[in-house]
Enzyme design. Structure first.
Site, PDB file in Angstrom:
ATOM      1  CB  SER A 143      -5.213  -4.516  -4.177  1.00 36.82           C
ATOM      2  OG  SER A 143      -3.818  -4.574  -3.995  1.00 36.82           O
ATOM      3  CE1 TYR A 156      -5.965  -9.303  -2.157  1.00 39.63           C
ATOM      4  CE2 TYR A 156      -4.082  -8.383  -3.320  1.00 39.63           C
ATOM      5  CZ  TYR A 156      -5.120  -8.242  -2.425  1.00 39.63           C
ATOM      6  OH  TYR A 156      -5.321  -7.033  -1.807  1.00 39.63           O
TER       7      TYR A 156
END
Length: 269
Positions: A143, A156
């Site tokens: 990401s 995350y």
């Protein structure tokens, strides 16, 4: 790797979102498509959508944190299509929030899925790819939260930074072989990660949820766009695969300028 026709691509987390977008892109290139997902309802819907493009499709219910399950999947894929040439370790889960406000079990679960999942995939599939000596490629989904820390991404973001580093070291290991590796670093993609409790068939509910997130419509790219970027990135052997050139570029420039500024302050030229 240039030619994907009749090559076998295995995409974990392929039942929806980015994984499905990647699967569709490789299907259009003539690849044999294997999608794995832990959610069987999403797998069924994804398979129906992919069959509009190709009949060379196999779906497998899989938990990527279970390395034995991945080995069983490898055996099934070999029997059905032959060995995997393109491995997309895409399965992942969210886990935002402030560091101290994120429970320990969430930290462990997010790390297990987002880092150990790709590592398990590499451990199961890479030895055979190297032994065969044919062109192959591995794509690990991270990401942009793994490139530049922003907002309160907690577990995350940390797991995605780890996925980026893992991919960089894997790429180093693969130098001089016929297999290479990339890391996918999308910023915002319109996927079920924003509405994980809703089924793909709950279209009205999904649209209502999107309406409550106007920023999603403003800056998000589609999973199909991400899939096209992955195909292009594998073909050109990119280490980092990005999915937009505006917000991501601004954050990347901030990251790089902050690093150089710190170096200049501590070690002036």
């Amino acid at each position: 790797m240039q030619d994907f026709n009749s090559k076998t691509a295995f995409i974990t987390g392929g039942g929806s979102g980015v994984g499905l977008g990647i699967a569709k892109a490789f299907a259009k290139e003539g690849a044999n498509i294997v999608i794995g997902d832990i959610q069987t309802d999403r797998l069924e819907n994804a398979e129906q959508e992919l069959r509009k493009i190709t009949d060379a499709i196999l779906s497998i219910e899989i938990d990527t944190t279970d390395i034995a399950a991945l080995q069983n999947a490898s055996d099934r894929i070999n029997a059905h299509f032959g060995p995997v040439s393109i491995l997309c370790n895409n399965a992942g889960i969210g886990g935002g929030g402030k560091v101290l406000e994120t429970p320990e079990e969430k930290w462990r679960r997010v790390t297990e899925v987002n880092l150990w999942g790709p590592l398990n995939g590499v451990r199961v599939f890479l030895p055979g790819m190297l032994e065969r000596g044919n062109p192959g490629h591995i794509v690990n989904t991270a990401s942009f939260s793994g490139i530049q820390g922003h907002h309160s991404q907690g577990a995350y973001g940390t797991s995605k930074f780890a996925a980026v580093g893992f991919s960089e070291f894997l790429r180093n290991d693969l130098e001089g072989t016929n297999v290479s590796a990339s890391v996918l670093c999308p910023h915002v993609v319109d996927t079920p990660i924003f509405y994980p409790d809703l089924k793909p068939t709950e279209i009205t509910e999904i649209q209502a949820r999107r309406e409550k997130m106007p920023w999603l419509k403003e800056i998000a790219v589609s999973p199909d766009t991400v899939g096209d970027q992955v195909v292009a990135g594998v073909r050109s052997n990119e280490l980092y695969i990005f999915c937009d050139g505006e917000d991501s570029r601004k954050m990347l420039e901030t990251r790089c300028s902050d690093l150089i500024a710190a170096m200049d302050r501590q070690f002036p030229k």
